[in-house]
Write an enzyme that holds these catalytic residues in place. Sequence first.
Site, PDB file in Angstrom:
ATOM      1  N   ASP A 105       1.961  -5.353   8.496  1.00 44.18           N
ATOM      2  CA  ASP A 105       0.780  -4.504   8.423  1.00 44.18           C
ATOM      3  C   ASP A 105      -0.427  -5.419   8.243  1.00 44.18           C
ATOM      4  O   ASP A 105      -0.513  -6.158   7.253  1.00 44.18           O
ATOM      5  CB  ASP A 105       0.916  -3.518   7.258  1.00 44.18           C
ATOM      6  CG  ASP A 105      -0.220  -2.499   7.237  1.00 44.18           C
ATOM      7  OD1 ASP A 105      -1.314  -2.813   7.742  1.00 44.18           O
ATOM      8  OD2 ASP A 105      -0.015  -1.406   6.684  1.00 44.18           O
ATOM      9  N   ARG A 115     -12.872  -4.353  -6.686  1.00 44.84           N
ATOM     10  CA  ARG A 115     -12.634  -5.125  -5.461  1.00 44.84           C
ATOM     11  C   ARG A 115     -13.924  -5.233  -4.653  1.00 44.84           C
ATOM     12  O   ARG A 115     -14.632  -4.246  -4.482  1.00 44.84           O
ATOM     13  CB  ARG A 115     -11.557  -4.399  -4.664  1.00 44.84           C
ATOM     14  CG  ARG A 115     -11.164  -5.076  -3.378  1.00 44.84           C
ATOM     15  CD  ARG A 115     -10.051  -4.320  -2.707  1.00 44.84           C
ATOM     16  NE  ARG A 115     -10.521  -3.081  -2.094  1.00 44.84           N
ATOM     17  CZ  ARG A 115      -9.808  -2.342  -1.237  1.00 44.84           C
ATOM     18  NH1 ARG A 115      -8.578  -2.709  -0.915  1.00 44.84           N
ATOM     19  NH2 ARG A 115     -10.299  -1.241  -0.724  1.00 44.84           N
ATOM     20  N   PHE A 152       0.853  -1.182   0.000  1.00 44.54           N
ATOM     21  CA  PHE A 152       0.000   0.000   0.000  1.00 44.54           C
ATOM     22  C   PHE A 152       0.900   1.247   0.000  1.00 44.54           C
ATOM     23  O   PHE A 152       1.891   1.286   0.720  1.00 44.54           O
ATOM     24  CB  PHE A 152      -0.880  -0.035   1.252  1.00 44.54           C
ATOM     25  CG  PHE A 152      -2.000   0.954   1.249  1.00 44.54           C
ATOM     26  CD1 PHE A 152      -3.181   0.678   0.573  1.00 44.54           C
ATOM     27  CD2 PHE A 152      -1.874   2.161   1.910  1.00 44.54           C
ATOM     28  CE1 PHE A 152      -4.221   1.590   0.573  1.00 44.54           C
ATOM     29  CE2 PHE A 152      -2.913   3.074   1.914  1.00 44.54           C
ATOM     30  CZ  PHE A 152      -4.089   2.795   1.238  1.00 44.54           C
ATOM     31  N   TYR A 171     -10.764   0.926  11.243  1.00 46.09           N
ATOM     32  CA  TYR A 171     -12.007   1.307  10.546  1.00 46.09           C
ATOM     33  C   TYR A 171     -12.402   0.377   9.412  1.00 46.09           C
ATOM     34  O   TYR A 171     -13.440   0.570   8.808  1.00 46.09           O
ATOM     35  CB  TYR A 171     -11.900   2.749  10.017  1.00 46.09           C
ATOM     36  CG  TYR A 171     -10.669   3.013   9.156  1.00 46.09           C
ATOM     37  CD1 TYR A 171     -10.639   2.647   7.823  1.00 46.09           C
ATOM     38  CD2 TYR A 171      -9.537   3.612   9.693  1.00 46.09           C
ATOM     39  CE1 TYR A 171      -9.509   2.875   7.050  1.00 46.09           C
ATOM     40  CE2 TYR A 171      -8.410   3.844   8.934  1.00 46.09           C
ATOM     41  CZ  TYR A 171      -8.405   3.474   7.599  1.00 46.09           C
ATOM     42  OH  TYR A 171      -7.293   3.681   6.847  1.00 46.09           O
ATOM     43  N   LYS A 172     -11.570  -0.623   9.104  1.00 48.69           N
ATOM     44  CA  LYS A 172     -11.889  -1.526   7.981  1.00 48.69           C
ATOM     45  C   LYS A 172     -12.784  -2.659   8.491  1.00 48.69           C
ATOM     46  O   LYS A 172     -13.893  -2.416   8.938  1.00 48.69           O
ATOM     47  CB  LYS A 172     -10.591  -1.997   7.336  1.00 48.69           C
ATOM     48  CG  LYS A 172      -9.888  -0.842   6.600  1.00 48.69           C
ATOM     49  CD  LYS A 172      -8.550  -1.203   6.021  1.00 48.69           C
ATOM     50  CE  LYS A 172      -8.003  -0.007   5.239  1.00 48.69           C
ATOM     51  NZ  LYS A 172      -6.593  -0.136   4.927  1.00 48.69           N
TER      52      LYS A 172
HETATM   53  C1  LIG Z   1      -5.904   1.098   4.607  1.00 46.30           C
HETATM   54  C2  LIG Z   1      -4.422   0.925   4.727  1.00 46.30           C
HETATM   55  C3  LIG Z   1      -3.642   1.908   5.335  1.00 46.30           C
HETATM   56  C4  LIG Z   1      -4.274   3.198   5.801  1.00 46.30           C
HETATM   57  O1  LIG Z   1      -3.466   4.001   6.570  1.00 46.30           O
HETATM   58  P1  LIG Z   1      -4.124   5.264   7.304  1.00 46.30           P
HETATM   59  O2  LIG Z   1      -3.026   5.878   8.048  1.00 46.30           O
HETATM   60  O3  LIG Z   1      -5.251   4.748   8.135  1.00 46.30           O
HETATM   61  O4  LIG Z   1      -4.671   6.172   6.242  1.00 46.30           O
HETATM   62  C5  LIG Z   1      -2.283   1.659   5.479  1.00 46.30           C
HETATM   63  N1  LIG Z   1      -1.731   0.506   5.022  1.00 46.30           N
HETATM   64  C6  LIG Z   1      -2.456  -0.453   4.418  1.00 46.30           C
HETATM   65  C7  LIG Z   1      -1.817  -1.697   3.942  1.00 46.30           C
HETATM   66  C8  LIG Z   1      -3.825  -0.257   4.235  1.00 46.30           C
HETATM   67  O5  LIG Z   1      -4.562  -1.179   3.612  1.00 46.30           O
END
Ligand SMILES: *Cc1c(COP(=O)(O)O)cnc(C)c1O
Length: 410
Positions: A195, A369, A126, A220-221
């Site tokens: 992560d 997705r 990401f 939040y996911k």
């Molecule tokens: C959703 C996601 C993030 C989001 O990071 P935020 O700091 O909450 O914006 C980071 N890494 C991965 C792999 C994600 O899927």
Amino acid sequence: MGTDRRACLALDEIDELAWVRDEFELPPGLIYLDGNSLGPLPRRVRRRVEQVVTEEWGQGLIRSWNDAEWFDAPMRVGRKMAPLIGAKPHEVVVVDSTSLNLFKVVAAAARLTPGRPVILSETGNFPTDLYIADGVAELYGREVRVVESTAVVDSLDSDVGVVMLTHVDYRTGAYHDIDRVTAAIHDAGALAVWDLAHTAGAMPVDLGAAGADFAVGCGYKYLCGGPGAPSFLYVAERWHDRAAQPITGWHGHARPFEFTRHYEPAAGVERFRIGTPALLSLLAFEAALELFEEVDMADLRAKSMQLTQLFADLVAERLPGSGLELASPADPADRGGQVSFRHPDAYPLVQALIARGVVGDFRAPDIARFGMAPLHLRYVDMWDAVEHLVAVVDGEEWRRPEFSQRGTVT
Ligand SMILES: *Cc1c(COP(=O)(O)O)cnc(C)c1O
């Protein structure tokens, strides 16, 4: 295969997790296949937020730091998070954002591995993860090396100090064998940072058994903590005395209320706190986690695999020659809680589906997705969503110009 709508309804009849759907507030008629980006609202979260605002803030005011135990909340919510990721209760703190927590743990891992200049990651990671690694590298005189996710283990050498990987790939849902990869990282003398953004709440994971050093993930996911919910941060117990993070704020101090001139880190994972947490979000997330305490993760995972498989089978069966190509691993056991397809017009396709009340999401450049969060979804939703997809594709609805206009957030 002969699956039809009635067969899907029959599966819902015998679904042991069916009751959990009523725990959510969902817009009527909407099929929400985006719980992997922003989980829906658990009813208990609304109740809890109302109570916090009315009583703890409105009436308790400053007294709530003690009376409602606000100060301990990041550690308390961490204890509730721990079982979902195979952590011990004192190895997790819930505070700040995922990006910020990544910065803290990657920096801490870099400081524990002097003389090893490389932070290794994967090309498909990401973007924020790689941007953060770049920032840490610049501050600490390291370099970031990225390789294909399948090449990570073969790329380990004595220059690598930190390996930062995302367990479940956000585009395809493919996931790393966390036990095997962590063991290889340790054999090479490096530390493993995981992560779990697309893992936590979607599938079981055991950080302790894997021997992971550090981990972070989103509230939040799949975990339904609400928009902007704080992130969780894990530090393996064996690093608690030695791990040092660079943002040395007063809430991470050993005795914050002595107001001394010099920083002294708190014991354990608590030193990864910085300052006053966003309490409304944190307490909302705490209520969402209480819902997960009532659900067995093995049941959740089993239903998740059945949902992604049903959806993928129905797409293959009902949309041959549509150009939708499965981008996720074919075996549901090899992917997380989502199923993704490549299509050259994935963006307008997803927009046309949203216009029909089927919310999935698009990930650049060509991925549609669908997140199958099993706590609120039914088997019949898979049937109905594919029915809409057939109408969008066969009726060429996605060609309407408005579906190609992009908003700020895609
Ligand atoms: C959703 C996601 C993030 C989001 O990071 P935020 O700091 O909450 O914006 C980071 N890494 C991965 C792999 C994600 O899927």
